[in-house]
Design a protein around this motif. Sequence first.
Motif, PDB file in Angstrom:
ATOM      1  N   ARG A 123       0.831  -1.211   0.000  1.00  0.00           N
ATOM      2  CA  ARG A 123       0.000   0.000   0.000  1.00  0.00           C
ATOM      3  C   ARG A 123       0.866   1.262   0.000  1.00  0.00           C
ATOM      4  O   ARG A 123       0.581   2.219  -0.722  1.00  0.00           O
ATOM      5  N   THR A 124       1.925   1.255   0.776  1.00  0.00           N
ATOM      6  CA  THR A 124       2.832   2.392   0.817  1.00  0.00           C
ATOM      7  C   THR A 124       3.506   2.603  -0.534  1.00  0.00           C
ATOM      8  O   THR A 124       3.630   3.734  -1.014  1.00  0.00           O
ATOM      9  N   GLN A 125       3.933   1.520  -1.170  1.00  0.00           N
ATOM     10  CA  GLN A 125       4.571   1.627  -2.477  1.00  0.00           C
ATOM     11  C   GLN A 125       3.605   2.182  -3.517  1.00  0.00           C
ATOM     12  O   GLN A 125       3.978   3.034  -4.327  1.00  0.00           O
ATOM     13  N   ILE A 126       2.383   1.712  -3.498  1.00  0.00           N
ATOM     14  CA  ILE A 126       1.380   2.205  -4.443  1.00  0.00           C
ATOM     15  C   ILE A 126       1.095   3.676  -4.202  1.00  0.00           C
ATOM     16  O   ILE A 126       0.967   4.462  -5.146  1.00  0.00           O
ATOM     17  N   PHE A 127       1.032   4.070  -2.957  1.00  0.00           N
ATOM     18  CA  PHE A 127       0.806   5.479  -2.630  1.00  0.00           C
ATOM     19  C   PHE A 127       1.939   6.350  -3.155  1.00  0.00           C
ATOM     20  O   PHE A 127       1.705   7.411  -3.733  1.00  0.00           O
ATOM     21  N   LEU A 149       3.972   5.685  -5.685  1.00  0.00           N
ATOM     22  CA  LEU A 149       3.908   5.728  -7.148  1.00  0.00           C
ATOM     23  C   LEU A 149       2.787   6.629  -7.640  1.00  0.00           C
ATOM     24  O   LEU A 149       2.956   7.386  -8.596  1.00  0.00           O
ATOM     25  N   ARG A 150       1.642   6.565  -6.992  1.00  0.00           N
ATOM     26  CA  ARG A 150       0.523   7.418  -7.405  1.00  0.00           C
ATOM     27  C   ARG A 150       0.786   8.882  -7.113  1.00  0.00           C
ATOM     28  O   ARG A 150       0.311   9.750  -7.827  1.00  0.00           O
ATOM     29  N   GLU A 151       1.522   9.161  -6.073  1.00  0.00           N
ATOM     30  CA  GLU A 151       1.810  10.537  -5.715  1.00  0.00           C
ATOM     31  C   GLU A 151       2.826  11.168  -6.667  1.00  0.00           C
ATOM     32  O   GLU A 151       2.698  12.314  -7.057  1.00  0.00           O
ATOM     33  N   ILE A 152       3.820  10.390  -7.061  1.00  0.00           N
ATOM     34  CA  ILE A 152       4.919  10.941  -7.861  1.00  0.00           C
ATOM     35  C   ILE A 152       4.606  10.952  -9.346  1.00  0.00           C
ATOM     36  O   ILE A 152       4.747  11.973 -10.009  1.00  0.00           O
ATOM     37  N   LYS A 153       4.179   9.843  -9.902  1.00  0.00           N
ATOM     38  CA  LYS A 153       4.090   9.717 -11.357  1.00  0.00           C
ATOM     39  C   LYS A 153       3.108  10.671 -12.028  1.00  0.00           C
ATOM     40  O   LYS A 153       3.506  11.395 -12.938  1.00  0.00           O
ATOM     41  N   PRO A 154       1.841  10.712 -11.650  1.00  0.00           N
ATOM     42  CA  PRO A 154       0.945  11.579 -12.413  1.00  0.00           C
ATOM     43  C   PRO A 154       1.139  13.064 -12.138  1.00  0.00           C
ATOM     44  O   PRO A 154       0.895  13.897 -13.001  1.00  0.00           O
ATOM     45  N   SER A 155       1.607  13.410 -10.947  1.00  0.00           N
ATOM     46  CA  SER A 155       1.660  14.817 -10.571  1.00  0.00           C
ATOM     47  C   SER A 155       2.850  15.550 -11.177  1.00  0.00           C
ATOM     48  O   SER A 155       2.832  16.761 -11.294  1.00  0.00           O
ATOM     49  N   GLU A 212      15.422  15.243  -6.213  1.00  0.00           N
ATOM     50  CA  GLU A 212      16.246  14.182  -5.625  1.00  0.00           C
ATOM     51  C   GLU A 212      15.444  13.348  -4.632  1.00  0.00           C
ATOM     52  O   GLU A 212      15.597  12.135  -4.568  1.00  0.00           O
ATOM     53  N   ASN A 213      14.570  13.984  -3.888  1.00  0.00           N
ATOM     54  CA  ASN A 213      13.740  13.285  -2.911  1.00  0.00           C
ATOM     55  C   ASN A 213      12.812  12.275  -3.595  1.00  0.00           C
ATOM     56  O   ASN A 213      12.638  11.156  -3.124  1.00  0.00           O
ATOM     57  N   ASP A 214      12.212  12.694  -4.707  1.00  0.00           N
ATOM     58  CA  ASP A 214      11.321  11.803  -5.447  1.00  0.00           C
ATOM     59  C   ASP A 214      12.083  10.649  -6.082  1.00  0.00           C
ATOM     60  O   ASP A 214      11.577   9.520  -6.156  1.00  0.00           O
ATOM     61  N   ILE A 215      13.280  10.911  -6.526  1.00  0.00           N
ATOM     62  CA  ILE A 215      14.112   9.854  -7.105  1.00  0.00           C
ATOM     63  C   ILE A 215      14.407   8.796  -6.051  1.00  0.00           C
ATOM     64  O   ILE A 215      14.340   7.593  -6.318  1.00  0.00           O
ATOM     65  N   LEU A 216      14.700   9.238  -4.839  1.00  0.00           N
ATOM     66  CA  LEU A 216      14.968   8.284  -3.757  1.00  0.00           C
ATOM     67  C   LEU A 216      13.731   7.452  -3.437  1.00  0.00           C
ATOM     68  O   LEU A 216      13.833   6.251  -3.186  1.00  0.00           O
ATOM     69  N   CYS A 217      12.565   8.073  -3.465  1.00  0.00           N
ATOM     70  CA  CYS A 217      11.327   7.322  -3.196  1.00  0.00           C
ATOM     71  C   CYS A 217      11.077   6.288  -4.287  1.00  0.00           C
ATOM     72  O   CYS A 217      10.744   5.134  -3.994  1.00  0.00           O
TER      73      CYS A 217
END
Length: 105
Positions: free
Chosen positions: A28-32, A34-40, A48-53
Amino acid sequence: MFQLYLALIILFLLPLCYLITNSILEIRTQIFILREIKPSKNLKELQENDILCLRTVYFKRKKWLSYISMLEFYINKSQNNEKTVEYHKQIKLCHTYMKLEKFII
């Protein structure tokens, strides 16, 4: 006697329930993430923070090729030598894990 059987069954099922719940929460955390980063955001302009996530998500899901291609893209884009050295180390780690998986399977 019946209560003893129920107690034994519960003792065996509790750790199993814990492991399943832990895995579900991790997915669930991984899906959250991915959904937070990819479409937005545009994937070419991630911070750099998003790359680490994304890196942790790809690494946990064992999506080695996606992870390597993402790192190679940021190596080409990055001007900072320290970041590129870290990205190269991560790529080497991915290749190592890919080779280990071939031997295990």
